[in-house]
Write a protein that holds these residues in place. Structure first.
Motif, PDB file in Angstrom:
ATOM      1  N   PRO A 473       0.864  -1.209  -0.041  1.00 23.42           N
ATOM      2  CA  PRO A 473       0.192   0.025   0.132  1.00 23.42           C
ATOM      3  C   PRO A 473       0.815   1.402  -0.028  1.00 23.42           C
ATOM      4  CG  PRO A 473       0.144  -0.922   2.138  1.00 23.42           C
ATOM      5  CD  PRO A 473       0.805  -1.762   1.280  1.00 23.42           C
ATOM      6  N   PHE A 474       0.415   2.254  -0.519  1.00 25.10           N
ATOM      7  CA  PHE A 474       0.829   3.596  -0.365  1.00 25.10           C
ATOM      8  C   PHE A 474      -0.128   4.819  -0.519  1.00 25.10           C
ATOM      9  CE2 PHE A 474       0.680   2.622  -4.982  1.00 25.10           C
ATOM     10  CZ  PHE A 474       0.059   3.867  -5.584  1.00 25.10           C
ATOM     11  N   TRP A 475       0.395   5.751   0.271  1.00 20.11           N
ATOM     12  CA  TRP A 475      -0.694   7.062   0.329  1.00 20.11           C
ATOM     13  C   TRP A 475      -0.195   8.159  -0.390  1.00 20.11           C
ATOM     14  CZ3 TRP A 475      -5.334   6.675   2.972  1.00 20.11           C
ATOM     15  CH2 TRP A 475      -5.548   5.365   3.772  1.00 20.11           C
ATOM     16  N   PHE A 476      -1.127   9.045  -0.794  1.00 23.77           N
ATOM     17  CA  PHE A 476      -0.707  10.184  -1.484  1.00 23.77           C
ATOM     18  C   PHE A 476      -1.629  11.369  -1.464  1.00 23.77           C
ATOM     19  CE2 PHE A 476      -3.033   7.649  -4.634  1.00 23.77           C
ATOM     20  CZ  PHE A 476      -3.900   8.469  -5.103  1.00 23.77           C
ATOM     21  N   THR A 477      -1.457  12.568  -1.728  1.00 19.18           N
ATOM     22  CA  THR A 477      -2.661  13.328  -1.650  1.00 19.18           C
ATOM     23  C   THR A 477      -3.334  13.395  -3.195  1.00 19.18           C
ATOM     24  OG1 THR A 477      -1.126  14.740  -0.159  1.00 19.18           O
ATOM     25  CG2 THR A 477      -2.990  15.862  -1.193  1.00 19.18           C
ATOM     26  N   GLY A 478      -4.767  13.437  -2.902  1.00 21.02           N
ATOM     27  CA  GLY A 478      -5.491  13.292  -4.040  1.00 21.02           C
ATOM     28  C   GLY A 478      -6.267  14.554  -4.328  1.00 21.02           C
ATOM     29  N   ALA A 479      -7.643  14.286  -5.003  1.00 20.99           N
ATOM     30  CA  ALA A 479      -8.216  15.496  -5.082  1.00 20.99           C
ATOM     31  C   ALA A 479      -8.782  15.959  -3.811  1.00 20.99           C
ATOM     32  CB  ALA A 479      -9.568  14.913  -5.792  1.00 20.99           C
ATOM     33  N   ALA A 480      -9.255  17.352  -3.700  1.00 18.85           N
ATOM     34  CA  ALA A 480      -9.523  17.960  -2.604  1.00 18.85           C
ATOM     35  C   ALA A 480      -8.562  17.762  -1.413  1.00 18.85           C
ATOM     36  CB  ALA A 480     -10.916  17.747  -2.197  1.00 18.85           C
TER      37      ALA A 480
END
Length: 727
Positions: A473-480
């Motif tokens: 898994p990885f996390w990122f900054t998406g929409a809004a």
């Protein structure tokens, strides 16, 4: 122990000193895996029944068989080898069990006598011979009756009438149908004047009788999951789910009804204008637990766990502060707790909620109410778990578990005895919610208790010979500026110094998120096996991240989800140096097919696209789909009243931008997204001169299910990607 030592020596002598290297996962490997159903615990707690499907690629068949495994240490065994057998359910005395078989005359109920000492079947006999066939049987707790589902003609009152009408239909040379209202077809079949009804038959045999007469489906259509009907503990009453709204194609308003087993008028016990389903009586008979949504017409609303008090009629939400969907659930034997599964951040942990009672003085005197414990839902095991069952003594939880690397097997975890402290294995569990009960973005994940053990090992042999990679898994900054989760699967024998092409999977639903789970239709390990990195993004609209995250897609189909996908892929390209950003292909089905079509008109970053059963023209899709509630919720009304929003998010209006080579896949019996959507897309691509092919299945619906069709699907899809990406 002695037997284990002997087996170990035998295996050692049977293999070379240098063990053979594992090979990449193949389609043939996948077809050789057994597909395991939910665990069914015997009344004495000593045995677990389940069914497992064997796939024959050569015969193009899927055949279920009944297996049994001892709760104590021991191997699982197939116990009805001479015929197909599915959905086993114990008799209350544990000396018999029922199952479904098509050995003689369609799907019928059979009874097996069971020797609880040896764990063997001693005798078999067929119980039903009903022309309209039997499905979903349950044995009544008093042992006297069996409840089952059959597709009958609502105007008929007995088996003879149904058999006669069915024979007339089959013999008629005229196959025309007359429609008088919507919902004339659903999923992959036309209704043809029949309804699903609940029938009951004595365990001694004889003729069945219809418990739910009328022009309504009981239970409504379902793609799987928990039964939508249940017996009361005394066997005298049945609670079931049905939708009685006038226009079913617009309605998600399922309600709960109760009816006496011996016949009589049904009584509706819910008045919620949205869906109430999956009723299950508490073992003490005081309550009926069920799942509920609160927004009419929204199939993506959060499923809550409700409890109905049979004495007072009072209803209570047990998961008011739990901002996730409640999945399959089961009661503790003493009715003190309910255990349920819920998808969260790519997993599906099991949770428990305590049921407490209190006396409330009302106008009609003292009423017994029920409410959830202050702690609300607490995770007890982590993983991708489902199909929960508790042993009769309340000391163990059984469940199925799968992962990206393995299909379902049955597991067992110890539970605290009623009134005792939780086992030490559970004390390390972290609650992945904030103070208000909402899921923490990128927060903690629950971990499996040390006491969990695997009961079945039906697929160990196949899986031990193949090389697979874990889900990362990885996390990122998406929409809004929201935190969005993605996942990556590396190819087998991964070399970090080599650049790898990418298969970018766009999930369906849109409420069908990706995660650490197994699937036979879009298998990430099989996609990765030929040297690809597989990337998946749980974009806005995906469950497991709170209801607000799910709702964000309403009226914004090509907005935030598309932004999440592009930003997620950008993040992966920056973070993982082994990704070859010049060799990427996007693939999706259902909503993922819609998104593939949207990608086709809004970016040229991909070398190829695969669009399976996707919406191409939102206007024509509205007029050809059967579940009208879906587009009318997503696009905020019918086409004739809100055409602008339909057109805003329709991929066909961006066709002049189409340049990426595209494979189109569609099935003739797909009534959710009509095959005309695929034909329109392929026609447009061909007229524009965009390199394109279409894989058309005249005998499949929304999913490709037949083994040889599945083989062709994987060969064609992977071949298309290789053609444009690998070279």
């Amino acid at each position: 122990m002695r037997r284990l030592i002997i087996l170990t020596i035998a295996v050692f002598l049977a293999v070379p000193l240098f063990a053979q290297a594992k090979h990449p996962f193949t389609f043939e490997d996948m077809m050789s895996l057994k597909r395991i159903s939910e665990p069914i615990v015997s009344p004495d707690g000593k045995w677990v029944l389940f069914s497992a499907i064997d796939v024959s690629l050569e015969a193009n068949t899927k055949t279920p068989h009944v297996w049994v495994v001892p709760m104590a240490e021991g191997e699982a065994r197939e116990i009805i080898p001479a015929q197909d057998a599915d959905r086993p359910r114990w008799a209350p005395d544990g000396k018999r069990f029922l199952f479904l078989s098509t050995k003689e005359g369609g799907s019928q109920i059979w009874i097996a006598d069971f020797d609880g000492t040896k764990g063997t079947v001693t005798n078999l006999h067929k119980l039903t011979s009903i022309a309209t066939e039997a499905d979903g049987p349950l044995w009544s707790p008093d042992g006297k009756n069996i409840l089952f589902v059959s597709n009958v003609y609502p105007e008929c009152g007995d088996e003879a009438c149904n058999a006669k009408k069915l024979e007339e239909e089959e013999k008629s040379k005229v196959k025309a149908l007359v429609f008088t209202h919507l919902f004339y077809r659903h999923w992959n079949a036309y209704k043809k004047g029949k309804r699903s009804h609940l029938l009951v038959i004595s365990t001694e045999g004889g003729e069945s009788h219809d418990l739910t007469p009328g022009d309504y489906d009981v239970p409504p259509f379902s793609l799987g999951g928990q039964d939508d009907y249940a017996f009361s503990p005394d066997g005298q009453e049945v609670c079931y789910t049905s939708n009685h709204d006038k226009v079913e194609a617009l309605s998600t308003n399922n309600d709960l009804f109760i009816v006496p087993v011996n016949g009589g008028a049904a009584k509706k016990i819910t008045d919620n204008p949205a869906s109430d389903s999956s009723p299950l009586y508490s073992p003490d008979g005081k309550y009926i637990a069920y799942r509920a949504q609160v927004r009419p017409g929204d199939e993506s609303d959060r499923f809550r766990l409700m409890v109905y008090n049979r004495h007072s009629g009072y209803r209570r939400n047990l998961t008011e502060q739990f901002d996730q969907w409640v999945g399959t659930f089961t009661w503790a034997p003493d009715s003190s707790k309910i255990f349920f599964a819920s998808e969260s951040e790519g997993e599906s942990p099991a949770y428990s909620v305590t049921v407490k009672t209190e006396l409330v003085e009302g106008e009609k005197g003292t009423e017994i109410h029920v409410h959830g414990a202050k702690a609300n839902a607490e995770p007890i095991i982590g993983g991708f778990d489902d199909d929960l069952a508790v042993t009769p003594d309340g000391k163990a939880l059984l469940f199925t578990r799968m992962s990206i690397k393995a299909p379902k097997e049955i597991y067992r975890a110890s539970l605290a005895a009623p009134g005792a402290e939780a086992p030490a294995a559970f004390e390390t569990q972290e609650v992945c919610t904030d103070a208000s009960g909402k899921i923490k973005p990128g927060g903690c994940k629950s971990t499996s208790p040390e006491g969990a053990s695997q009961l079945t090992h039906l697929n160990d042999r196949v899986l031990s010979a193949v090389s697979m990679s874990p889900l990362e898994p990885f996390w990122f900054t998406g929409a809004a500026n929201a935190k969005v989760e993605g996942f990556l699967v590396k190819p087998p024998n991964f070399d970090p110094h080599k650049k790898c092409p990418v298969k970018f999977i766009l999930h369906g639903g849109p409420e069908v998120p990706m995660g650490d789970e197994w699937t036979y239709r879009w298998n990430a390990e099989l996609f990765a096996a030929s040297g690809y990195v597989v990337i998946m993004i749980n974009f806005h609209g995906s469950p497991g991240y709170g209801q607000k995250f799910i709702d964000s897609i309403n009226g914004d189909w090509g907005g935030a989800p598309f932004e999440d996908l592009m930003k997620g892929l950008d993040y992966a390209e920056r973070t993982y140096p082994f990704i070859d950003k010049d060799r990427e292909c996007a693939l999706g089905a259902s909503y993922g097919g819609y998104m593939a079509n949207w990608v086709l008109g809004h970016t040229n970053r991909f070398k190829c696209i695969v669009s399976h059963d996707g919406t191409f023209n939102t206007e024509s899709a509205w007029g050809t789909t059967e579940e009208l509630w879906f587009p009318e919720w997503e696009f905020k009304g019918p086409l004739y009243g809100n055409r602008e929003l339909y057109r805003k998010w329709s991929p066909h209006l961006s066709a002049t931008n189409f340049k990426t080579p595209t494979l189109v896949v569609h099935g003739q019996f797909d009534y959710r997204l009509d095959v005309s959507e695929g034909f329109q897309l392929f026609t447009t691509l061909q007229r524009l001169g965009v390199p394109s092919e279409m894989l058309y299945f005249p005998d499949e619906g929304h999913w490709v299910l037949k083994p040889q069709n599945s083989q062709l699907w994987y060969k064609t899809v992977n071949g298309w990607v290789d053609q444009w990406v690998k070279k």
